[in-house]
Motif scaffolding. Sequence first.
Motif, short mmCIF file in Angstrom:
data_model
loop_
_atom_site.label_atom_id
_atom_site.label_comp_id
_atom_site.label_asym_id
_atom_site.label_seq_id
_atom_site.Cartn_x
_atom_site.Cartn_y
_atom_site.Cartn_z
N PRO A 104 0.82 -1.22 0.00
CA PRO A 104 0.00 0.00 0.00
C PRO A 104 0.85 1.27 0.00
N VAL A 105 0.46 2.23 -0.80
CA VAL A 105 1.19 3.50 -0.87
C VAL A 105 1.22 4.15 0.51
N GLY A 106 2.40 4.62 0.90
CA GLY A 106 2.53 5.28 2.19
C GLY A 106 2.75 4.35 3.36
N MET A 107 2.99 3.06 3.09
CA MET A 107 3.20 2.10 4.18
C MET A 107 4.48 2.45 4.94
N GLU A 108 4.42 2.41 6.25
CA GLU A 108 5.57 2.75 7.08
C GLU A 108 6.71 1.75 6.88
N VAL A 109 7.93 2.20 7.10
CA VAL A 109 9.09 1.35 6.86
C VAL A 109 9.04 0.09 7.73
N GLU A 110 8.56 0.22 8.97
CA GLU A 110 8.48 -0.96 9.85
C GLU A 110 7.53 -2.00 9.28
N GLN A 111 6.43 -1.56 8.69
CA GLN A 111 5.49 -2.49 8.06
C GLN A 111 6.14 -3.20 6.87
N THR A 112 6.90 -2.43 6.08
CA THR A 112 7.59 -3.02 4.93
C THR A 112 8.60 -4.05 5.39
N VAL A 113 9.33 -3.75 6.46
CA VAL A 113 10.32 -4.69 6.99
C VAL A 113 9.64 -5.99 7.42
N TYR A 114 8.53 -5.89 8.16
CA TYR A 114 7.83 -7.09 8.60
C TYR A 114 7.32 -7.89 7.40
N GLN A 115 6.83 -7.19 6.40
CA GLN A 115 6.33 -7.85 5.20
C GLN A 115 7.45 -8.61 4.49
N VAL A 116 8.59 -7.94 4.32
CA VAL A 116 9.74 -8.55 3.65
C VAL A 116 10.26 -9.74 4.44
N VAL A 117 10.41 -9.58 5.74
CA VAL A 117 10.91 -10.66 6.60
C VAL A 117 9.99 -11.88 6.51
N ASP A 118 8.71 -11.65 6.59
CA ASP A 118 7.74 -12.76 6.57
C ASP A 118 7.85 -13.56 5.26
N VAL A 119 7.88 -12.86 4.13
CA VAL A 119 7.93 -13.55 2.84
C VAL A 119 9.28 -14.22 2.63
N VAL A 120 10.38 -13.54 2.99
CA VAL A 120 11.71 -14.13 2.83
C VAL A 120 11.83 -15.40 3.66
N GLN A 121 11.32 -15.39 4.88
CA GLN A 121 11.38 -16.59 5.71
C GLN A 121 10.61 -17.75 5.08
N GLN A 122 9.48 -17.44 4.47
CA GLN A 122 8.71 -18.48 3.78
C GLN A 122 9.49 -19.04 2.59
N ILE A 123 10.15 -18.15 1.85
CA ILE A 123 10.92 -18.58 0.69
C ILE A 123 12.10 -19.46 1.13
N VAL A 124 12.78 -19.05 2.19
CA VAL A 124 13.93 -19.80 2.69
C VAL A 124 13.49 -21.19 3.12
N GLN A 125 12.38 -21.27 3.82
CA GLN A 125 11.89 -22.56 4.30
C GLN A 125 11.49 -23.49 3.16
N SER A 126 11.06 -22.92 2.05
CA SER A 126 10.60 -23.74 0.93
C SER A 126 11.69 -24.00 -0.10
N ALA A 127 12.90 -23.43 0.11
CA ALA A 127 13.99 -23.62 -0.85
C ALA A 127 14.43 -25.08 -0.89
N PRO A 128 14.81 -25.58 -2.07
CA PRO A 128 15.28 -26.96 -2.16
C PRO A 128 16.51 -27.19 -1.27
N SER A 129 16.66 -28.42 -0.82
CA SER A 129 17.83 -28.78 -0.03
C SER A 129 19.09 -28.64 -0.88
N SER A 130 20.15 -28.09 -0.30
CA SER A 130 21.39 -27.88 -1.04
C SER A 130 22.55 -27.79 -0.06
N PRO A 131 23.78 -28.00 -0.54
CA PRO A 131 24.95 -27.97 0.36
C PRO A 131 25.11 -26.64 1.11
N LEU A 132 24.88 -25.51 0.42
CA LEU A 132 25.07 -24.20 1.04
C LEU A 132 23.78 -23.60 1.57
#
Length: 380
Positions: A104-132
């Motif tokens: 949403p336009v005008g979203m506070e930086v803290e809200q953006t951080v929480y949004q980014v953290v939440d989605v990144v954590q989901q992506i990391v958890q769903s990433a294929p297994s790999s050595p690194l």
Amino acid sequence: MKEINKSIVTDIIRSQHPVSRARISEITGLNKATVSSLIDELIHEGLVIELGTGPSAVGRRPRMLGFNGRAGYAVGVAIDLHEVRFLLIDLLGKLEKSLVIASPVGMEVEQTVYQVVDVVQQIVQSAPSSPLGVIGVGIAVPGLVDFKKGVVWNAPNLHWINIPLRKMLEAHLDLPVFIDNESNMGAIAEQWLGKGQNYSNFVYLSVTTGLGSGIVVNRQLMRGSGGIAGEVGHMVVVVDGLLCSCGNRGCLEMYASEKSLIEIFQQKSGKEVSTVEEIFQRAENGDVLAKAAISSVGRYLATGINNLIHTCNPESVIVGGRITRFQSLLWEAMQPVLSKSMVDSFFHTKLEWSTLGQNAISLGAASLVIDHRFAKPTIL
């Protein structure tokens, strides 16, 4: 010394694969036994794979080596005024996953951080297994960024000033985070996987809600003394012109961006629109006012490119962003302005349109993570 040599060998295989042990020995000056020992370790770690035999003019055919892109992954995030784009790529740039979240336009930086953290954590958890595993997160921001400190100095369209974004994200993510300007990220993506691969000197021009550029000179991203080189959106093209969000007047961004296209059309027509797609659709259907708005933006965009050509003398200017989907309509307005400087003069600069699509910026953000993880070391 062993770790340095190992990093050098890794970089060669990553950048030149398929490559043989003999060729690596030739490039590095290391003896063949040392090279074989290092490669055995890299194979054991899952970073290098054997690809079979290669051609040979005489003697035994060499066994070729390749870099294992599936040995790890990187997350790229592109923050814009209306949306945040996420993707996961492997170490060779192959797309594993992508998604877009409305912001949403005008979203506070803290809200953006929480949004980014939440989605990144989901992506990391769903990433294929790999050595690194997932090796880090790259964040692209439309504004002035201190790359070394991970601080957003000023992102006018987001209304962010002096935001320690890397620190805020790393407090929630158990991963290294890299922050940079979106145009620089676009240039990195072009250099690695796009049309920038063909040039030592080029400019990537990002046309989105705002406007900026990433400048590559001798295959190195030019950041400038303060790290803000390429802010062409804030070069003045109209003295005492429209007030820009940066506080200045007459900036190119006010006349040659997505935001400006919407504002110009609304002023001309008196009609409300929310996306540039609506305007281009109207133009394709014969709307005279939509065509006039696109023509105005095209002329100013060409003026900015003309200034870049005279300032940087690049081999190519690569235009990226959502607006590139409508390049044929824009080109009609741009061509008269550019024809002299690009065709009939000594500059010999090519104008090209990015083919990386809407994920270009987030792709560059993820690429920055990989570049840092496998940075070419200095031989001691």
